[in-house]
Design a protein around this motif. Structure first.
Motif: not given
Length: 368
Positions: A165-170, A173-177, A186-188, A337-343
């Motif tokens: 899963l790649i989280n690029a939710a703008g 993104a922090d909530k999904i992460a 971190y928080s947005i 190895e399971r997910s990436m989060h673009i914070l």
């Protein structure tokens, strides 16, 4: 790829000034500087090859007061270290380009450009679909659950299973992460930027892009003039706290998200910084009172008057704040190895996007 809106690019990707930045305003050796320089080259090459409207118009940063000249010299130094073409102009030289604007000196970056963001996003969307990518729109993310070798993503259109899963939710993104165990320091904080637009008959006032010398303590570029690809001139943005993550008008309030922000410990640490509090109050006043907004613009073009302008669109910046209450100014990614989060991929995230995507790809090829 899932997208909660009816079409791609409904938020930050198109609700911006459409500038392809050059990297003179970014600290050397930062990811931002690296990706901005490479990204602008790749983006312009893509636009050329695919018929996406763009135009190199150049960018000026103008010193209005004597004490701002020293900051121009810093930008000049950074620009050269980042491999950009930059030049200091005298007032007389600057006025050959922008006769209605004022300065003592100006920094000129000739390779800065503007682009039609909507047509760029639509072109990318067409390419994705031709490559066989399943782009599911009007599909809202609800939650993700790790299980076995798969991650189960629950959406409003059913369950999707994925190996990665790649989280690029703008803005979210922090909530999904956080829900998957990432990004807890971190928080947005949503920062809204409002724009004004010049009426058509005043489009002669600006030929390119004119920026003030910004406050180096904060990652915002100040209210500036941009002549867009359609010939319209926009003025903005300011940087005001938004009362919700997608609340684009000042009087729109998402009470849950607003209280979630103001009671966030990271935000409370940020707002207790006197310099930031003073800055935040000043920026909110510009949203409420158009006179304050215009007074900022008149520093650069003294002939600007209220009757020349009308309110235009607003965009919301997904500003990351760390646990110390500091504004984060560089790209931040967390992954396993399971997910990436673009914070954090804020400005110049649009300019950097092609180079940043290659960086993400290189990580995935090594990790997955």
């Amino acid at each position: 790829m899932i997208e909660k809106e009816k079409f791609l690019g409904a938020h930050a990707s198109t609700k911006n000034s459409g500038v392809i930045h050059t990297a003179f305003h970014l600290r050397p050796n930062s990811l931002k500087a690296k990706f901005c320089k490479l990204g602008s080259e790749k983006l312009i090459k893509y636009c050329k090859s695919n018929g996406v409207p763009y135009k190199k118009v150049g960018k000026f940063v103008v010193a209005i007061k004597e004490d701002e000249i020293k900051k121009l010299r810093i930008y000049e130094k950074w620009g050269k270290e980042n491999g950009e073409e930059v030049k200091i102009l005298s007032r007389e030289e600057f006025k050959n380009f922008e006769p209605y604007a004022e300065c003592i000196e100006a920094l000129f970056s000739p390779n800065a450009a503007i682009v039609d963001q909507r047509k760029l996003i639509d072109k990318l969307n067409d390419e994705l679909r031709k490559l066989g990518v399943n782009v599911i729109t009007s599909c809202k993310y609800i939650k993700a659950i790790k299980g076995g070798r798969q991650i189960e993503v629950k959406t409003t259109k059913g369950l999707i299973e994925t190996g990665y899963l790649i989280n690029a939710a703008g803005l979210y993104a922090d909530k999904i992460a956080h829900s998957l165990g990432f990004g807890h320091e971190y928080s947005i904080i949503p920062i809204r930027g409002d724009y004004l637009e010049f009426k058509k008959e005043y489009s002669y006032l600006v030929n390119s892009m004119i920026y003030p010398v910004p406050n180096f303590n904060f990652p915002f570029l100040g209210i500036h003039f941009t002549k867009r690809i359609d010939g319209k001139i926009i003025l903005g943005p300011n940087a005001s706290l938004s009362f919700g993550r997608e609340n684009y008008r000042i009087y729109d309030i998402n009470l849950f998200e607003f209280f979630e922000t103001i009671f966030n410990t990271k935000f409370l640490k940020l707002i207790t910084n006197y310099d930031f509090l003073k800055f935040a109050i000043k920026e909110i006043k510009k949203s409420i009172n158009i006179k304050d907004f215009i007074n900022e613009a008149k520093r650069i073009i003294p002939s600007v008057e209220k009757n020349m302008l009308k309110r235009s669109f607003s965009g919301i910046r997904a500003q990351l704040v760390n646990k110390e209450g500091k504004l984060v100014d560089d790209f931040i990614i967390e992954y396993d190895e399971r997910s990436m989060h673009i914070l954090n991929a804020v400005s110049p995230g649009f300019t950097s996007s092609f180079a940043f995507a290659e960086y993400v790809k290189s990580i995935l090829l090594n990790k997955v």
